[in-house]
Design a protein around this motif. Structure first.
Motif, mmCIF file in Angstrom:
data_model
loop_
_atom_site.group_PDB
_atom_site.id
_atom_site.type_symbol
_atom_site.label_atom_id
_atom_site.label_comp_id
_atom_site.label_asym_id
_atom_site.label_seq_id
_atom_site.Cartn_x
_atom_site.Cartn_y
_atom_site.Cartn_z
ATOM 1 N N MET A 194 0.722 -1.200 -0.108
ATOM 2 C CA MET A 194 -0.051 0.108 -0.180
ATOM 3 C C MET A 194 0.989 1.042 0.051
ATOM 4 N N ASN A 195 0.449 2.114 -0.703
ATOM 5 C CA ASN A 195 1.362 3.437 -0.952
ATOM 6 C C ASN A 195 0.678 4.339 0.378
ATOM 7 N N GLN A 196 1.701 5.184 0.887
ATOM 8 C CA GLN A 196 1.205 6.159 1.805
ATOM 9 C C GLN A 196 1.456 7.515 1.305
ATOM 10 N N ASP A 215 1.293 3.594 -17.137
ATOM 11 C CA ASP A 215 1.539 4.230 -15.949
ATOM 12 C C ASP A 215 2.886 3.974 -15.357
ATOM 13 N N GLY A 216 3.714 5.119 -15.366
ATOM 14 C CA GLY A 216 4.996 4.833 -14.926
ATOM 15 C C GLY A 216 5.474 4.902 -13.362
ATOM 16 N N PHE A 217 4.525 5.189 -12.523
ATOM 17 C CA PHE A 217 4.649 5.160 -11.245
ATOM 18 C C PHE A 217 3.290 4.711 -10.661
ATOM 19 N N ALA A 218 3.183 3.303 -11.095
ATOM 20 C CA ALA A 218 2.005 2.678 -10.812
ATOM 21 C C ALA A 218 1.341 2.462 -9.511
ATOM 22 N N GLY A 219 2.322 2.205 -8.344
ATOM 23 C CA GLY A 219 1.806 2.013 -6.930
ATOM 24 C C GLY A 219 1.211 0.722 -6.989
ATOM 25 N N SER A 220 0.729 0.485 -5.728
ATOM 26 C CA SER A 220 0.218 -0.789 -5.214
ATOM 27 C C SER A 220 -1.399 -1.129 -5.474
ATOM 28 N N VAL A 244 -8.930 4.180 -3.512
ATOM 29 C CA VAL A 244 -8.521 3.382 -4.765
ATOM 30 C C VAL A 244 -7.704 4.121 -5.552
ATOM 31 N N GLY A 245 -6.531 3.327 -5.909
ATOM 32 C CA GLY A 245 -5.389 3.866 -6.774
ATOM 33 C C GLY A 245 -5.808 4.205 -8.318
ATOM 34 N N THR A 246 -5.022 5.108 -9.012
ATOM 35 C CA THR A 246 -5.426 5.247 -10.450
ATOM 36 C C THR A 246 -5.578 4.040 -11.247
ATOM 37 N N THR A 247 -4.642 3.086 -10.880
ATOM 38 C CA THR A 247 -4.446 1.991 -11.771
ATOM 39 C C THR A 247 -6.011 1.297 -11.666
ATOM 40 N N VAL A 302 4.209 0.411 -14.446
ATOM 41 C CA VAL A 302 5.966 0.254 -14.101
ATOM 42 C C VAL A 302 5.778 0.623 -12.606
ATOM 43 N N GLU A 303 6.291 -0.142 -11.807
ATOM 44 C CA GLU A 303 6.392 0.010 -10.283
ATOM 45 C C GLU A 303 7.713 -0.561 -9.851
ATOM 46 N N LYS A 304 8.748 0.244 -9.314
ATOM 47 C CA LYS A 304 9.975 0.055 -8.990
ATOM 48 C C LYS A 304 10.089 -0.814 -7.852
ATOM 49 N N ASN A 305 9.080 -0.509 -6.828
ATOM 50 C CA ASN A 305 9.156 -1.206 -5.569
ATOM 51 C C ASN A 305 8.610 -2.629 -5.918
ATOM 52 N N ASN A 364 7.397 -5.119 -3.780
ATOM 53 C CA ASN A 364 6.488 -5.261 -2.801
ATOM 54 C C ASN A 364 5.178 -4.665 -3.187
ATOM 55 N N ASN A 365 5.178 -3.227 -3.881
ATOM 56 C CA ASN A 365 4.025 -2.644 -4.538
ATOM 57 C C ASN A 365 3.698 -3.373 -5.827
ATOM 58 N N LYS A 366 4.704 -3.960 -6.554
ATOM 59 C CA LYS A 366 4.267 -4.448 -7.869
ATOM 60 C C LYS A 366 3.479 -5.712 -7.517
ATOM 61 N N ASP A 400 12.746 0.824 -13.399
ATOM 62 C CA ASP A 400 12.531 2.375 -13.191
ATOM 63 C C ASP A 400 11.935 2.950 -14.362
ATOM 64 N N CYS A 401 11.008 3.820 -14.042
ATOM 65 C CA CYS A 401 10.108 4.714 -15.037
ATOM 66 C C CYS A 401 10.965 5.240 -16.193
ATOM 67 N N ASN A 402 12.243 5.641 -15.957
ATOM 68 C CA ASN A 402 12.878 6.540 -16.965
ATOM 69 C C ASN A 402 13.331 5.398 -18.115
ATOM 70 N N VAL A 419 2.268 9.865 -15.482
ATOM 71 C CA VAL A 419 3.746 9.762 -14.805
ATOM 72 C C VAL A 419 3.614 10.482 -13.555
ATOM 73 N N ASP A 420 3.403 9.812 -12.238
ATOM 74 C CA ASP A 420 3.234 10.306 -11.167
ATOM 75 C C ASP A 420 4.241 10.051 -9.956
ATOM 76 N N PRO A 421 5.335 10.687 -10.224
ATOM 77 C CA PRO A 421 6.318 10.368 -9.013
ATOM 78 C C PRO A 421 6.105 11.148 -7.691
ATOM 79 N N TYR A 422 6.796 10.844 -6.763
ATOM 80 C CA TYR A 422 6.805 11.457 -5.455
ATOM 81 C C TYR A 422 7.769 12.808 -5.744
ATOM 82 N N GLY A 423 8.769 12.398 -6.404
ATOM 83 C CA GLY A 423 9.610 13.728 -6.319
ATOM 84 C C GLY A 423 10.379 13.905 -7.830
#
Ligand SMILES: C[S@@+](CC[C@H](N)C(=O)[O-])C[C@H]1O[C@@H](n2cnc3c(N)ncnc32)[C@H](O)[C@@H]1O
Length: 278
Positions: free
Chosen positions: A1-3, A39-44, A59-62, A80-83, A85-87, A109-111, A133-137
């Protein structure tokens, strides 16, 4: 789960989902196009929001995008999800709720995947893409955006103007090499152009001679948003108005915007943003 927090998390999801519905409506009879959602930063698959007193699960965007079937669905979904566990969590949710859909979930990695996407589109001209494309930073490198030039892609991107760029721009211009490199990668500009854009040079007369000082321009976050829009406009024909996201103390954290080569698409994007923007 994303926080992750803020009312705007929900608004951002609504913007992308509303746009996707309008996009699919416009595309519903254009059956010669294969429609891909990227989706480049898909989350969980869901987002955990909490404050001092309470919490809620959004409920997430996915999932919101996968739910859309009318007037049509996308032909393919690429997440695409780099983590790891989230993937895995996302994979599990999709397996249960949307087993019939053509989904691809990668731990990367989204890039890298944005560049792969660009190469794919150059070879498969019948594809049209809606990308989120929804990064944290400041994870998205400028050369990943540049790779998308001239392609059939509508790109919604969350730009960390306040939470990213403005934080790295120290008031006195004494930015560490690591931060300057981060800004270079993110904006695709050299250090001199970055400093010229965000700082005023001032000469101070001291006992030991003249000293050149840097002073950060006021409203650097707004300037960062304008700069990013201008940069996007060098790659895409049109860029939407931004949806501005602020925290509880009214500081701007992100600007959310859409870039495209399609005139109708930009009108729709601005219409979707407008009610939330006011
Ligand atoms: C803001 S959350 C995404 C929320 C999601 N878009 C939604 O609406 O449900 C960002 C996600 O990106 C992932 N992430 C961080 N850096 C990444 C990168 N370089 N490439 C791909 N995913 C990344 C994080 O693990 C996190 O799950």
């Amino acid at each position: 789960m994303n926080q992750f927090g803020g009312n705007w998390t929900q608004q951002k999801i609504e913007i992308v989902a509303s746009y996707a519905k309008a996009y699919l409506t416009v595309m519903k009879d254009r059956l010669y196009f294969k429609l891909l959602y990227f989706d480049g930063f898909a989350g969980s698959g869901d987002i955990f929001k909490e404050n001092e007193y309470d919490f809620e699960i959004i409920v997430g965007t996915t999932m919101k995008i996968l739910e859309i079937d009318s007037p049509r669905s996308f032909d393919m979904y690429y997440f695409v999800e780099k983590n790891e566990n989230n993937k895995k969590q996302l994979e599990q949710k999709i397996r249960i709720k949307f087993p019939q859909k053509d989904t691809h979930i990668v731990c990367e990695d989204c890039n890298k995947k944005m560049i792969d996407l660009a190469n794919f589109l150059k070879k498969n001209l019948n594809y049209r893409v809606l990308a989120f494309v929804d990064p944290y930073g400041m994870e998205v490198n400028w050369n990943s955006i540049e790779a998308l030039k001239g392609l059939g892609i509508d790109l919604w991107i969350l730009v960390p103007t306040g939470i990213g760029v403005n934080r790295l721009l120290k008031n006195d211009g004494k930015i560490s090499d690591a931060w300057l490199q981060k800004l270079e990668k993110f904006l695709g500009m050299n250090p001199k152009s970055i400093l010229d854009f965000f700082y005023k040079e001032k000469t101070s007369f001291t006992l030991f001679g003249d000293e050149t000082l840097f002073e950060k321009e006021k409203k650097a976050t707004d300037k960062a948003a304008k700069l990013y829009r201008t940069r996007l406009n060098e790659i895409f024909d049109f860029v939407s108005e931004p949806f501005i996201m602020k925290n509880t103390t009214n500081s701007v954290m992100y600007h959310f915007m859409m870039a495209t080569n399609n005139k109708t698409a930009i009108k729709i994007a601005n219409d979707v943003i407008k009610p939330k923007y006011k």
